[in-house]
Write a protein that holds these residues in place. Structure first.
Motif, mmCIF file in Angstrom:
data_model
loop_
_atom_site.group_PDB
_atom_site.id
_atom_site.type_symbol
_atom_site.label_atom_id
_atom_site.label_comp_id
_atom_site.label_asym_id
_atom_site.label_seq_id
_atom_site.Cartn_x
_atom_site.Cartn_y
_atom_site.Cartn_z
ATOM 1 N N ARG B 337 0.837 -1.209 0.000
ATOM 2 C CA ARG B 337 0.000 0.000 0.000
ATOM 3 C C ARG B 337 0.867 1.252 0.000
ATOM 4 N NH1 ARG B 337 -5.367 -0.450 1.091
ATOM 5 N NH2 ARG B 337 -5.381 1.467 -0.109
ATOM 6 N N GLY B 340 1.672 2.732 -3.166
ATOM 7 C CA GLY B 340 0.585 3.309 -3.942
ATOM 8 C C GLY B 340 -0.334 2.282 -4.573
ATOM 9 N N MET B 341 -0.111 0.987 -4.260
ATOM 10 C CA MET B 341 -1.021 -0.024 -4.805
ATOM 11 C C MET B 341 -2.358 0.061 -4.084
ATOM 12 S SD MET B 341 1.060 -3.525 -5.315
ATOM 13 C CE MET B 341 2.817 -3.494 -5.451
ATOM 14 N N SER B 342 -3.434 -0.222 -4.828
ATOM 15 C CA SER B 342 -4.741 -0.284 -4.188
ATOM 16 C C SER B 342 -4.823 -1.591 -3.391
ATOM 17 C CB SER B 342 -5.843 -0.256 -5.245
ATOM 18 O OG SER B 342 -5.771 -1.420 -6.025
#
Lengths: 248, 433
Positions: B337, B340-342
């Motif tokens: 996360r 920047g990963m969902s």
């Protein structure tokens, strides 16, 4: 250090974990290009403060604005903000099922939508920068702690963040590996990266930090330049803490 | 890596299967095939027919009688025994006990009753000779009556081969369904739980909920007036839909849905689930869909059985997947996360690849359990091993042979499945070294 608006603006934030009051009204400002080191006894809330900045912990009240975007606002796209904030953890948290190269290129491909080839190129450049280009195709469990942490730094840098957060990056390392990680961090600071570092490495603070923030019991007790803080601590609590960690 | 000395087995199954770790996979397969072949070879009956011709002189146009003895020297029972006798030139058939049946012209054919081991059937034949002859010389001493038969065990193998095929199909299909359902429900179980029920009286919830109910009912009303085949828009239906729509954020939340699914399906016996699918859901859906589309909709017992088993096992696998996902250190999710990963991307690229590796061994184990529980589908008259065995028994009244073969067939199948499970485990532990 610029005199423009701060890139991170923390105003009076509070955070509670059940009965533990981790942050009780912390305010701070960090400007572009600044290296801020946060020190303090364990349980003083310094890691929590860092984790609040990219919303790994949600704050109870107050506000955090990063690069003009309010973090605590549920309407802001948190994934978008997080791309701009690199984070390095105490326990590295490398993805064990991926090689060093894949660790660095995964988020580039998935989040930044870079083509595979470009992502790998950037990954190789960064591995070169942190000094382990030969470990590109090695899985994390075959790397030493220091090498793992350097891959983790490269992984965060690959997103080309505006800010880097370091949460006790050397606390889990053997003494002889600490230097290789700190060297990378000092290099980064010299390039002008905005950094917020929770660490007890006073040598690093002296070499790279523009400011040191001393926290205790969820509050910012005192902040000053490294020289100012070491030579002339104002609060009793700061003096006591410094005398303990600087004695050796 | 070489190990010196004997490895101590960790469990009984380890002791039994331990050798699997030291032999290549194809040896396992060959051994299993050899077992089947062995059963096949030891099974047949051995039937032979001999003539017992009296030692006497026959006049021209005189009659003489002789016996054909058909005996089974075992070990298995012979069924569908057919006997054929070719008459030499100048010899005519008069009568026999029992009567012959229709067969090839120029030869006599009899159906002999089933012969168990050591039993002998006797057929008495009376013939007429046109010329004077010594009775013993009518048939050449080397000739034998033609005889063909089926052995019971050979027969049951043919009978059960359909059962084996269906059992494997049911197992594979329902396992695929179970893994899919388990993965979906497992992901639902690790999702952040919805707000508790007290939230439904908060002003904001009431406002948003009322709008949701209004829009939902309006859409259904319009649909129902356009599509005549939908159930009519009645007050009862409106209330049901209204309540569901109002509570949607709590009730239709992935966590709630998957928890209800897991609890319900784990709490009802597998047999009852299969019966329910076959006798309640199947007729209902058939009628409902047929009415809705205006044509007859097919929904076979096989499908119902696969869905029943698959949903039931999915509930167990959901907990396996949940445990697997939760066993991955939370730092992994945080690291993903923080890049920047969902949540979905972090699950897909970081958490699941690790979690699935971890749950493969228990998954393989459950596939063996599913294979055994697939015998429940026999209650829906799906022609699986159990059903075929029961059918064979009710036709032949041979309980011992039937259930022996059914049990051995299951044993061979589970043996093969366990072998595969072992291979997966071994492969994984090799990778992790």
């Amino acid at each position: 250090m610029s005199d423009r608006a701060p890139i991170i603006e923390i105003k009076n934030i509070h955070k509670r974990f059940g009965s533990v009051y981790a942050l009780r009204g912390v305010s701070a400002e960090i400007y572009t290009g600044e290296v801020v080191v946060v020190i303090g006894p364990s349980g003083s809330g310094k890691s929590t403060l860092l984790r609040c900045i990219n919303r790994l912990e949600a704050i109870d009240s107050g506000s955090i604005v990063v690069d003009g975007i309010p973090i605590s606002d549920s309407k802001s796209d948190i994934n978008r903000i997080r791309r701009e904030i690199g984070m390095v953890f105490q326990s590295f948290n490398l993805f064990p099922h991926l090689t060093a190269m894949e660790n660095i290129s995964l988020a580039q491909r998935v989040v930044r939508k870079r083509p595979e080839k470009e992502a790998r190129g950037i990954a190789l450049d960064l591995l070169d920068k942190v000094g382990i280009p030969e470990k590109a195709n090695v899985y994390p469990d075959k790397l030493s702690g220091g090498q793992q942490q350097r891959v983790a730094i490269a992984r965060a840098l690959a997103m080309q963040p505006k800010i880097m957060l370091f949460d006790e990056p050397t606390s889990a390392l053997d003494p002889e590996m600490i230097k290789e990680v700190l060297d990378v961090m000092v290099g980064l600071a010299q390039e002008g990266m905005t950094m917020m570092v929770v660490t007890h490495e006073m040598g690093f603070a002296r070499a790279a930090a523009h400011r040191i923030v001393f926290m205790d019991e969820g509050l910012v007790v005192e902040e000053n330049t490294p020289e100012g803080l070491y030579e002339n601590p104002k609060h009793e609590r700061t003096k006591l803490f410094l005398s303990r960690i600087l004695r050796h | 890596m070489t190990t010196i000395g004997l490895k101590r087995p960790r469990s009984i199954s380890d002791a039994v299967y331990g050798w699997l770790n030291d032999v290549p996979w194809w040896v396992t397969v060959l051994v299993a095939l050899a077992v089947i072949l062995f059963l096949y070879i030891i099974s047949p009956a051995n039937v032979s027919a001999t003539r017992d011709v009296p030692d006497k002189q026959v006049r021209a146009n005189g009659r003489f009688s002789y016996e054909i003895r058909v005996s089974n020297s075992g070990p298995a029972e012979a069924v569908r025994v057919r006997l054929g006798e070719k008459l030499p030139e100048g010899i005519e058939f008069v009568r026999s006990e029992p009567e012959p049946v229709a067969g090839e012209p120029g030869s006599l054919n009899w159906e002999v009753p089933d012969l168990s081991r050591g039993e002998t059937a006797i057929i008495e034949v009376t013939l007429l000779s046109k010329v004077a002859v010594q009775a013993r010389e009518v048939f050449s001493p080397t000739s034998r009556p033609a005889i063909e038969w089926r052995t019971v065990s050979l027969d049951i193998l043919q009978f059960l081969s359909l059962g084996v095929k269906v059992t494997i199909l049911v197992t594979l299909y329902s396992f695929a369904l179970a893994v899919t359902m388990g993965l979906i429900a497992g992901l639902g179980r690790v999702a952040k739980p919805p707000p508790g029920l007290p939230v439904i009286v908060k002003p904001r919830f009431i406002a948003v909920g009322a709008v949701r109910v209004a829009i939902g009912l309006l859409v259904y009303f319009l649909l129902a007036s356009l599509l005549r085949t939908l159930p009519r828009f009645t007050p009862g239906l409106a209330i049901t839909f209204g309540v569901i729509l109002y509570l949607a954020p709590v009730v239709l939340h992935p966590y709630t849905l998957s928890t209800v699914y897991v609890e319900v399906f784990r709490g009802v016996p597998m047999l009852v689930q299969v019966l329910y699918l076959g006798f309640v859901v199947r007729p209902f859906i058939k009628v409902f869909l047929s009415n809705l589309f205006g044509t007859k909709v097919e929904f076979s017992e096989f499908t119902a059985a696969v869905i029943g088993l698959g949903l039931g096992y999915g509930a167990y696998l959901a907990e396996v997947f949940r445990a697997g996902i939760q066993s991955i250190h939370r730092g992994q999710m945080e690291a993903a996360r923080s890049l920047g990963m969902s949540y979905a991307q972090a699950m897909r690229y970081v958490i699941l690849p690790q979690a699935i590796r971890r749950v493969l061994p228990p998954l393989a184990n459950d596939s063996v359990a599913l294979l055994k529980d697939s015998s429940f589908v026999s209650v829906l008259s799906v022609a699986d091993l159990t059903r075929q065995g029961r059918l064979y028994m009710s036709r032949t009244y041979r309980a011992f042979e039937s259930w022996n073969m059914v049990a051995v067939s299951y044993l061979i199948l589970t043996f093969l499945f366990s072998g595969v499970a072992r291979l997966i485990e071994r492969k994984l532990s090799e990778d992790e070294r």
